[in-house]
Design a protein around this motif. Structure first.
Motif, short mmCIF file in Angstrom:
data_model
loop_
_atom_site.label_atom_id
_atom_site.label_comp_id
_atom_site.label_asym_id
_atom_site.label_seq_id
_atom_site.Cartn_x
_atom_site.Cartn_y
_atom_site.Cartn_z
N LEU A 19 0.83 -1.21 0.00
CA LEU A 19 0.00 0.00 0.00
C LEU A 19 0.87 1.26 0.00
N ALA A 20 1.92 1.28 0.81
CA ALA A 20 2.80 2.45 0.86
C ALA A 20 3.53 2.64 -0.46
N ALA A 42 -4.03 8.86 10.31
CA ALA A 42 -3.40 7.96 11.29
C ALA A 42 -3.72 6.50 10.99
N THR A 43 -4.91 6.24 10.47
CA THR A 43 -5.30 4.87 10.11
C THR A 43 -4.47 4.38 8.93
N VAL A 44 -4.29 5.24 7.93
CA VAL A 44 -3.46 4.88 6.79
C VAL A 44 -2.05 4.54 7.27
N SER A 45 -1.52 5.36 8.15
CA SER A 45 -0.18 5.12 8.70
C SER A 45 -0.11 3.77 9.42
N LYS A 46 -1.11 3.48 10.24
CA LYS A 46 -1.12 2.21 10.97
C LYS A 46 -1.10 1.02 10.03
N VAL A 47 -1.91 1.08 8.98
CA VAL A 47 -1.97 -0.03 8.03
C VAL A 47 -0.65 -0.15 7.28
N GLU A 48 -0.12 0.97 6.82
CA GLU A 48 1.15 0.94 6.09
C GLU A 48 2.30 0.45 6.97
N GLU A 57 -12.87 -4.07 6.27
CA GLU A 57 -13.50 -2.90 5.63
C GLU A 57 -12.47 -1.80 5.37
N THR A 58 -11.58 -1.61 6.32
CA THR A 58 -10.52 -0.59 6.18
C THR A 58 -9.55 -0.99 5.07
N VAL A 59 -9.15 -2.25 5.05
CA VAL A 59 -8.25 -2.73 4.01
C VAL A 59 -8.87 -2.54 2.63
N LEU A 60 -10.14 -2.91 2.49
CA LEU A 60 -10.81 -2.77 1.21
C LEU A 60 -10.91 -1.31 0.77
N ALA A 61 -11.17 -0.42 1.72
CA ALA A 61 -11.23 1.01 1.40
C ALA A 61 -9.88 1.52 0.92
N LEU A 62 -8.81 1.07 1.56
CA LEU A 62 -7.47 1.50 1.16
C LEU A 62 -7.08 0.92 -0.19
N LEU A 63 -7.45 -0.31 -0.44
CA LEU A 63 -7.18 -0.90 -1.76
C LEU A 63 -7.86 -0.08 -2.85
N GLU A 64 -9.13 0.24 -2.63
CA GLU A 64 -9.87 1.03 -3.62
C GLU A 64 -9.25 2.41 -3.81
#
Length: 79
Positions: A19-20, A42-48, A57-64
């Protein structure tokens, strides 16, 4: 995305790395991806950074938001 990228995701860390890398290749900031995904920066940072407590749901939103998709297939080494 213009080119076809394929990455094997085997952990939260590998998902975060993809993702990053994709976000940087698109010249977007975490804040811009967060806005597209309707999430906090902050959520994007945590996932990355490979946070293990992320909702699907968060992963799918970031993928999109990164113009990526999730494909599930059988493992090649499955017996």
């Amino acid at each position: 995305m213009a080119g076809q990228m394929s990455s094997l995701i085997s952990s939260p860390q590998s998902l975060g790395n993809v993702l990053a890398r994709t976000r940087r290749a698109s010249a977007m900031t975490q804040a811009e991806v967060a806005e597209k995904a309707d999430l906090r920066q902050a959520t994007v940072s945590k996932v990355e950074n490979g946070d293990q407590g992320v909702r699907l749901e968060t992963v799918l939103a970031l993928l999109e938001a990164n113009d990526l998709e999730l494909v599930v297939r059988a493992r090649e080494d499955a017996a």
